[in-house]
Design a protein around this motif. Sequence first.
Motif: not given
Lengths: 191, 875
Positions: A1-4, A6-7, A10
């Motif tokens: 779901m989340a990939d780097p 996205d991080l 953020v």
Amino acid sequence: MADPSDLTQVLKDASGGSRTAADRLLPLVYDELRRLAQSRMAEERSDHTLQATALVHEAYLKLIDMDRVEWQNRAHFFALAAKAIRRILIDHARAKNRAKRGGGERNLSLDEALTIPAEGLDMNIVALHEALERFAEEEPIRAQVVELRFFGGLSGEEIAEVLGVDRRTVTRYWQHARAWLYRELQDDAGE
Amino acid sequence: MTPVSRDPHRSAGDIFADAIDLPASERSQFLDRACGDDRALRNEVDSLLAAHQSAGEFMNAPAIDTDLPMAGIEPEDLSGTHAGAYRLVKILGTGGMSTVYLGERADAEFEKQVAVKLIKRGMDTDHILSRFRNERQVLAGLEHQNIARLLDGGVTADGRPYLIMEYIDGIPVDQFCGRNELAIGDRLRLFRTVCTAVQYAHRNLVVHRDLKPSNILVTRSGKVKLLDFGISKVLQPESAEALGMTATGFRLMTPRYASPEQVRGEPVTTATDVYSLGVILYELLTGQPPYRIKTTVPTEVERVIGQTEPPRPSTVISQGTTVPGRNLARRLAGDIDNIVLKALRKEPDRRYESADQFSEDVRRHLDGLPVMARPDTVGYRTAKFVQRNRVPVAATGIVFLSLVAATILSTSLYFRSERALAEAEVQRTTAGRVSGFLEEMMVAVDPVEMQSGEAVTVERILQEASKRIDDELGEEPAVAAALHHTMARTFRNLGAFDEAKKHGLAELALQDELYGPRSIEAAGGMLMMGGIFLEQGENERAESLFQEVRNISESTGNGEDEITANTYRALGKTRSAQGDYEEAKKLCRRAIEIRRALPGDHREELAGDLNQLGLSLVQSGKHEESVAALREALDLMTATRGKNHTFIGQINNNIGWALGKRGDWSEAAGYLREAIVRQENIFAPDHPNVLVAHGNLAQALFNAGQLEEAEIIYEEVIVGFRSRFGDRHANVGHALNNYATMLENGKEVFADAADLYRQALSIYREQLGNEHPYCAIANHNLARTLHKAGRLSDAEKECRSALAVRRAVLRDGHPDIARDLDLMGTILMDQGDPAAARGFYEEAVAILRNELPEGNERIVDTEARLAFCLAKIGH
């Protein structure tokens, strides 16, 4: 779901002023610093000089597993942590100022304000923080150099990596920001 | 006016930066060129240059070096001040939590030197004191020639706890061995003396928890003295026990000597001391620690201590060893390797059973007899530990204790509000009609009357009654309302909250019809509805109902009547459920204040208020006050109802709970035994109240480390519930679940625990439907156990199922949902998928931040895990 990526986003948001990510990190950074400082005091009775910058680095080390983290994320972690430390310091200074005002005293003593040796200029950290906000409106990247170095305790090289610029540029940005802030605070003091 | 000669993209800052790199002599020319005839630009650059010139060291040191807000970290030297009757002479040493001073009797009547351990600021003083009061009898009773006596303890004038101990003028055992260049045999004999002291303490039920060379002194005359026995338990923050691997918990031990169970935050037993003794012996013989722990990262420490095998002592003899003699390696190889490594086994039950047994094996070696220690097999090690790499998650169990506590409150509360209603004339006739109706219902489902031969259950009666209330009592709304009230309460007690709500709403509608909207007559029903909302975790809806009742009672009465007091108590319970224990306490105290001022005899209700206050106090960590409030409740109930009322047993039960929370499970067990006696005086041995009380006792004994007795009782309770209710009753599920919790956390037999959780889950599903909070609890527990057992994909499946149930049953953002989210995150992390874990952690953090007071341990814990997760993403 989340990939780097996205991080990264953020963390970038956080560096750009979003409070949520820094909020998340702040208690961790703060607790870690306190803990380190305390255990240090307990271990090294002969040498009471706390190298706070070293403590910050150790806190970083403890909070993230440095060997396993890609630089990209680590860099943003640093940025976030610097922001968190900035807030810790500002909140602390404000709280102390409030307490002081309550007590009817006006002068800030050494332990709560930075005393600048040159020119006898007294500056408190809250004024610096506010000046930095103004500077950031014109020069956001340079203001971030200040945050990383002055609040986050990062070295020039680390800052260069965080911001993705070369080492020399960091120095130039820093010098500019420092002169700008110094002048700003002097003006404040003159008013 | 655009200057022709300058680059319009260059800012004052850039020109300034270029300028300061130049020698002063070249600057002016450079600036002329760079700024051209832009006066404003030139002024700005000049002004920056001037600032640069005079800025000196401005900001060159990071703020954190000058302005670190860590007031109070400087270790103050309090020499010259007093602690009780002792004057502090000088600092002997300092540790993470305390500073030890040499002390002298201040009154100088007789000269006596003592060691004064002064607790540092910032520690949980109240908790330490209550712990100390708890432990002092035991600790003061430790009289052994090799154990430094605990003499006294107290609080200094400025509120800091201190402990007074026998002063030992000696040096740590490792230094003693080194300085005197003791031979292997002498070291082993010295070590056996240490074991004797440890064994003595264990027989007196005191575990040291922090054995290390600096706590084992040898005096000049060669006498061994162990320091700080049981002290680490006194200093242990309450939270650390439940939390496991948190930084808070971590500070309490010395990682170098900590056992695997300690670094994992699991229960500490005598086997823990045996392990530390193993580390000490390892060091005394080799001059090396068994593990090289270079990090302070908790997960890494846990990994090293929990998963890696220490090298055999004979293989690590270093150049720097202080052990004299040649062929040391050969001397250690074999027996001594085996002995030391047996003490260092990861699993507590595979170590020596006692310090005595350890010592005895050393003696056998010294006497040239065969030792009992055998080399560990590689197969065993790898099979057992290959997948151990987990972040502990706080355990959730369905705890009998709190269930019982909840029941007391609600019965008493509704009893009162019903009685308030009963004052209305209409109620007198209503009561008769209600029981008449219920009697009819019983007859209707009487097997004799029924032709089908279906089994009769309470549920069936209620369902039948539900259908008939509206059909048959249309003309008697007051009777119908009272029946709906009874039905709502019964369904609520059965855990059928939706049914309960339906009846509660029906009751309120009828009350509105009878007395107008939101009348004082509806107060009882509203309090009931609120109670149901509370059960479902819909705290805000409950609160708004309770507030409404408060408004009604304030507008109709003087705001200080009985209903108001009931409402305050209900609000107190709500706040407590919301985690706002401070406000909960205030509300309960308000209820008590009103109640005490009421004319007439309200002692029984007052006991109910005090009971709720006591429960809130426990939650906020005020264990002493809690016990006091509960004891007053007990006295009041005893005075009004005599010793054999069921409520007496329940208050005893709650006192037991409070004592347990305080960490004193042994004393708790005493109250719980008393609760059992009370219940048994009233009820048959297989009555649910009696069985529940036994279940609680088993829980307490488990926590007190008395696993054997706990296990026996659990088995009896399960048999009892089965014969009383049948194999598939929800109570059997509770017993199985709780027993499994002990197997999981106490004995670490994960396969058996998982099996029992599955049975409990299947019972809950069958009896309560798939979507019930209990299903989620059992499901979560099952997932956690599977995770511990390393069965990650099964754990993931069960955890997702628990999460789905909780999302369906509980309101959005209920903190229990965060438990599943947190565990999901951890399982996914262990599966090497931090990217997937992140979303779960983030949602958990969002929920907890929203629900719990700032700084709550659960928030900090989950945030820490999120931080690790974020840091690992991209790896």
